[in-house]
Scaffold this motif. Structure first.
Motif, PDB file in Angstrom:
ATOM      1  N   TYR A   3       1.400  -0.874   0.033  1.00 15.02           N
ATOM      2  CA  TYR A   3      -0.517  -0.241  -0.119  1.00 15.02           C
ATOM      3  C   TYR A   3       1.301   0.912   0.029  1.00 15.02           C
ATOM      4  O   TYR A   3       1.927   1.325   0.513  1.00 15.02           O
ATOM      5  N   LEU A   4       0.169   2.776  -0.674  1.00 15.47           N
ATOM      6  CA  LEU A   4       0.802   3.700  -0.566  1.00 15.47           C
ATOM      7  C   LEU A   4      -0.048   4.261   0.656  1.00 15.47           C
ATOM      8  O   LEU A   4      -1.358   4.119   0.578  1.00 15.47           O
ATOM      9  N   HIS A 119       7.588  -3.436  -1.060  1.00 11.30           N
ATOM     10  CA  HIS A 119       5.978  -2.513  -1.529  1.00 11.30           C
ATOM     11  C   HIS A 119       5.819  -4.056  -2.394  1.00 11.30           C
ATOM     12  O   HIS A 119       5.007  -4.542  -2.750  1.00 11.30           O
ATOM     13  N   MET A 135       7.212  10.606  -3.840  1.00 11.48           N
ATOM     14  CA  MET A 135       7.002   9.414  -3.995  1.00 11.48           C
ATOM     15  C   MET A 135       5.743   9.625  -5.944  1.00 11.48           C
ATOM     16  O   MET A 135       5.625   8.562  -6.034  1.00 11.48           O
ATOM     17  N   LEU A 153       6.107   6.470  -7.525  1.00  9.06           N
ATOM     18  CA  LEU A 153       4.736   5.656  -7.063  1.00  9.06           C
ATOM     19  C   LEU A 153       3.607   5.139  -7.998  1.00  9.06           C
ATOM     20  O   LEU A 153       2.320   4.227  -7.548  1.00  9.06           O
TER      21      LEU A 153
END
Length: 233
Positions: A3-4, A119, A135, A153
């Motif tokens: 997850y971010l 990740h 990011m 990302l």
């Protein structure tokens, strides 16, 4: 894939606990290895204090394994030991500070490759203010007034942190510089996590998130979900 977490700043206090507790849960709970990256605070020698603040904060949320990565410059970003620490992490947290320095230090480094591999294996990558900015595919360097390529990302996106204080003032300029991108204005003590169904993101914390697309601004309140590819719901 993990997850971010994109956070708007003024971390480690107030309702910032909401997104951080969620991030810790997604990482696996109290026993998950949390690694704090203090790089963005290194240019003004604030990294030690900021890192310790982060350690105390996550410990207060119940995390039992909180580490500070000795990642302060390009040389340490390519140290195998630092990369190994990030490879083993379940929650990687990028502190705020000097955005361009952070982006340039991590870009293409051994440490960042290890973070990406973690990740891909399910780890959470989180960032506040400058940490959230790098990011994305694009970030704004306010010190030089230019847009740079970020760590990508979040594709076709650019974060405006501290949106409720000063970040909203960047919106007109960035809308002109990045007309096809989505600008993500995130209030302080507020986070955005891609934990919803079908790729949606959820807003957590005390503030809101404002999306800027094609000259239109749309505010999304805490507790609501949105898509970075469509209109918010």
């Amino acid at each position: 894939m993990g997850y971010l977490v994109l956070e708007g700043g003024a971390e480690f206090g107030g309702r910032m606990a909401d997104p951080d507790r969620r991030a810790l849960a997604l990482a696996g709970g109290p026993e998950a290895s949390v690694v704090i990256i203090p790089t963005a605070a290194a240019p003004d020698h604030n990294h030690e204090r900021a890192g310790q603040n982060g350690r105390r904060w996550f410990a207060s949320l119940g995390a039992r394994q909180v580490h500070i990565a000795p990642l302060l410059d390009r040389a340490s970003a390519n140290e195998p030991g630092v990369a190994a620490m990030l490879a083993a992490a379940r929650l990687i947290y990028l502190l705020g500070g000097f955005t361009h320095y952070l982006g340039q230090t991590l870009q293409g480094s051994l440490a960042w490759q290890a973070a990406l591999e973690a990740h891909a294996a399910g780890a959470v990558i989180a960032g506040s203010s400058a940490g959230a900015m790098v990011m994305c595919q694009f970030y704004y360097d306010p010190q030089r007034g230019v847009v740079e390529q970020g760590l990508a990302l979040a594709p076709n996106a650019c974060v405006l942190p501290h949106h409720d204080t000063f970040g909203q003032r960047w919106a007109p300029r960035l809308s002109s510089l990045l007309p096809q991108a989505v600008l993500i204005g995130i209030d302080e003590r507020t986070g955005l996590i891609n934990d919803g169904p079908e790729g949606t993101w959820t807003v957590y914390g005390q503030g809101s998130v404002t999306l800027y697309r094609h000259g239109q601004a749309q505010r999304v309140a805490s507790g609501k979900t949105l898509s970075l590819d469509e209109k918010p719901r």
